[in-house]
Design a protein around this motif. Sequence first.
Motif, PDB file in Angstrom:
ATOM      1  N   GLY A 130      11.789  38.372  27.358  1.00  0.00           N
ATOM      2  CA  GLY A 130      11.998  39.827  27.363  1.00  0.00           C
ATOM      3  C   GLY A 130      11.146  40.531  26.329  1.00  0.00           C
ATOM      4  N   THR A 131      10.960  39.879  25.186  1.00  0.00           N
ATOM      5  CA  THR A 131      10.109  40.417  24.128  1.00  0.00           C
ATOM      6  C   THR A 131       8.676  40.561  24.615  1.00  0.00           C
ATOM      7  OG1 THR A 131      11.487  39.520  22.366  1.00  0.00           O
ATOM      8  CG2 THR A 131       9.184  39.936  21.823  1.00  0.00           C
ATOM      9  N   ALA A 132       8.186  39.518  25.280  1.00  0.00           N
ATOM     10  CA  ALA A 132       6.811  39.563  25.788  1.00  0.00           C
ATOM     11  C   ALA A 132       6.646  40.673  26.822  1.00  0.00           C
ATOM     12  CB  ALA A 132       6.430  38.215  26.386  1.00  0.00           C
ATOM     13  N   TRP A 133       7.609  40.833  27.699  1.00  0.00           N
ATOM     14  CA  TRP A 133       7.524  41.889  28.716  1.00  0.00           C
ATOM     15  C   TRP A 133       7.585  43.265  28.075  1.00  0.00           C
ATOM     16  CZ3 TRP A 133       5.414  41.342  33.162  1.00  0.00           C
ATOM     17  CH2 TRP A 133       5.459  40.110  33.826  1.00  0.00           C
ATOM     18  N   LEU A 134       8.421  43.424  27.043  1.00  0.00           N
ATOM     19  CA  LEU A 134       8.491  44.703  26.330  1.00  0.00           C
ATOM     20  C   LEU A 134       7.142  45.023  25.680  1.00  0.00           C
ATOM     21  CD1 LEU A 134      10.025  47.151  25.153  1.00  0.00           C
ATOM     22  CD2 LEU A 134      10.674  45.665  23.226  1.00  0.00           C
ATOM     23  N   ALA A 135       6.573  44.058  24.969  1.00  0.00           N
ATOM     24  CA  ALA A 135       5.286  44.276  24.301  1.00  0.00           C
ATOM     25  C   ALA A 135       4.185  44.566  25.313  1.00  0.00           C
ATOM     26  CB  ALA A 135       4.925  43.062  23.446  1.00  0.00           C
ATOM     27  N   LEU A 136       4.216  43.877  26.425  1.00  0.00           N
ATOM     28  CA  LEU A 136       3.222  44.115  27.476  1.00  0.00           C
ATOM     29  C   LEU A 136       3.377  45.524  28.045  1.00  0.00           C
ATOM     30  CD1 LEU A 136       0.943  43.076  29.266  1.00  0.00           C
ATOM     31  CD2 LEU A 136       2.675  42.038  30.742  1.00  0.00           C
ATOM     32  N   GLY A 137       4.604  45.933  28.293  1.00  0.00           N
ATOM     33  CA  GLY A 137       4.850  47.287  28.796  1.00  0.00           C
ATOM     34  C   GLY A 137       4.384  48.357  27.824  1.00  0.00           C
ATOM     35  N   VAL A 138       4.636  48.137  26.543  1.00  0.00           N
ATOM     36  CA  VAL A 138       4.193  49.087  25.517  1.00  0.00           C
ATOM     37  C   VAL A 138       2.666  49.165  25.487  1.00  0.00           C
ATOM     38  CG1 VAL A 138       4.067  49.430  23.003  1.00  0.00           C
ATOM     39  CG2 VAL A 138       6.263  48.945  24.088  1.00  0.00           C
ATOM     40  N   ALA A 139       2.001  48.017  25.543  1.00  0.00           N
ATOM     41  CA  ALA A 139       0.534  47.996  25.508  1.00  0.00           C
ATOM     42  C   ALA A 139      -0.058  48.725  26.709  1.00  0.00           C
ATOM     43  CB  ALA A 139       0.024  46.556  25.448  1.00  0.00           C
ATOM     44  N   VAL A 140       0.477  48.479  27.895  1.00  0.00           N
ATOM     45  CA  VAL A 140      -0.034  49.139  29.101  1.00  0.00           C
ATOM     46  C   VAL A 140       0.261  50.637  29.049  1.00  0.00           C
ATOM     47  CG1 VAL A 140       0.201  49.312  31.616  1.00  0.00           C
ATOM     48  CG2 VAL A 140       0.037  47.057  30.526  1.00  0.00           C
ATOM     49  N   ALA A 141       1.461  51.007  28.615  1.00  0.00           N
ATOM     50  CA  ALA A 141       1.820  52.432  28.538  1.00  0.00           C
ATOM     51  C   ALA A 141       0.902  53.174  27.566  1.00  0.00           C
ATOM     52  CB  ALA A 141       3.280  52.585  28.121  1.00  0.00           C
ATOM     53  N   GLN A 142       0.620  52.575  26.420  1.00  0.00           N
ATOM     54  CA  GLN A 142      -0.253  53.272  25.470  1.00  0.00           C
ATOM     55  C   GLN A 142      -1.691  53.309  25.981  1.00  0.00           C
ATOM     56  OE1 GLN A 142      -0.007  51.506  21.559  1.00  0.00           O
ATOM     57  NE2 GLN A 142      -1.423  49.868  22.061  1.00  0.00           N
ATOM     58  N   GLN A 143      -2.104  52.300  26.695  1.00  0.00           N
ATOM     59  CA  GLN A 143      -3.452  52.297  27.283  1.00  0.00           C
ATOM     60  C   GLN A 143      -3.596  53.479  28.254  1.00  0.00           C
ATOM     61  OE1 GLN A 143      -4.398  48.735  29.454  1.00  0.00           O
ATOM     62  NE2 GLN A 143      -5.935  49.792  30.654  1.00  0.00           N
ATOM     63  N   VAL A 144      -2.624  53.659  29.122  1.00  0.00           N
ATOM     64  CA  VAL A 144      -2.645  54.767  30.077  1.00  0.00           C
ATOM     65  C   VAL A 144      -2.596  56.106  29.332  1.00  0.00           C
ATOM     66  CG1 VAL A 144      -1.337  55.901  31.930  1.00  0.00           C
ATOM     67  CG2 VAL A 144      -1.650  53.412  31.950  1.00  0.00           C
ATOM     68  N   ALA A 145      -1.753  56.191  28.316  1.00  0.00           N
ATOM     69  CA  ALA A 145      -1.628  57.436  27.553  1.00  0.00           C
ATOM     70  C   ALA A 145      -2.927  57.793  26.842  1.00  0.00           C
ATOM     71  CB  ALA A 145      -0.481  57.308  26.543  1.00  0.00           C
ATOM     72  N   TRP A 146      -3.577  56.828  26.190  1.00  0.00           N
ATOM     73  CA  TRP A 146      -4.833  57.110  25.474  1.00  0.00           C
ATOM     74  C   TRP A 146      -5.930  57.527  26.435  1.00  0.00           C
ATOM     75  CZ3 TRP A 146      -4.467  58.573  20.926  1.00  0.00           C
ATOM     76  CH2 TRP A 146      -3.676  57.938  19.968  1.00  0.00           C
ATOM     77  N   ALA A 147      -6.024  56.862  27.570  1.00  0.00           N
ATOM     78  CA  ALA A 147      -7.061  57.213  28.546  1.00  0.00           C
ATOM     79  C   ALA A 147      -6.833  58.624  29.082  1.00  0.00           C
ATOM     80  CB  ALA A 147      -7.072  56.207  29.693  1.00  0.00           C
ATOM     81  N   THR A 148      -5.594  58.947  29.385  1.00  0.00           N
ATOM     82  CA  THR A 148      -5.274  60.271  29.910  1.00  0.00           C
ATOM     83  C   THR A 148      -5.498  61.341  28.850  1.00  0.00           C
ATOM     84  OG1 THR A 148      -3.642  59.244  31.376  1.00  0.00           O
ATOM     85  CG2 THR A 148      -3.485  61.631  31.063  1.00  0.00           C
ATOM     86  N   LEU A 149      -5.067  61.081  27.632  1.00  0.00           N
ATOM     87  CA  LEU A 149      -5.273  62.031  26.536  1.00  0.00           C
ATOM     88  C   LEU A 149      -6.765  62.263  26.280  1.00  0.00           C
ATOM     89  CD1 LEU A 149      -4.099  63.805  24.299  1.00  0.00           C
ATOM     90  CD2 LEU A 149      -4.092  61.784  22.824  1.00  0.00           C
TER      91      LEU A 149
END
Length: 185
Positions: free
Chosen positions: A131-150
């Motif tokens: 679950g920890t790995a999935w959480l960290a992966l989700g955070v990394a992907v979410a911030q990647q999308v956010a930075w690209a969009t910003l």
Amino acid sequence: MAAADPYVGSVTTSPAAPAGRPAPAKRRRGRRTDYAGAVYGSLLAASVVATAGAAGNFPRLQLIGLLLVTGVVFWAAHVYALVAGERTVGRPVDRREVRRVAGHEWSIVEAAVLPAVAVAVSPLLGLGLPGTAWLALGVAVAQQVAWATLGAIRAGASRRMAVGEGVVNLLLGLIIVAAKAALGH
């Protein structure tokens, strides 16, 4: 001064407004819109999390270390590659240039911090290692999308183009998610 900056270009300066569209506000001039390091660092962090379990189960502390060390190593590699690859023939490396490039590329390291924090707080959320790995992966992907969009928004992109940037980065992140799922951890 800005003209000598190799990072100043269509992404970091206000482009001319297309016909029928108002010109970007003057306050945008000179504002940094280059989030390439943050996007790249987020993708790198997602890759680290996705593949870390392939070599066995890593305790949280080791995963945090792996994320941060990988971010620092790739940051240093980017700094070296840019400084060595773009220097003028016959000129020695200038310390000011190294510091400038290092500062510009620092977002690669910063992008590893939030997934590492997610790993650190995962026990408070009652998550085991998977679950920890999935959480960290989700955070990394979410911030990647956010930075690209910003980055697209700050560069004056249309709403459609900004959404397109986010979708492209989401697809890149989902490829990593699929790889993690395929690895079975």
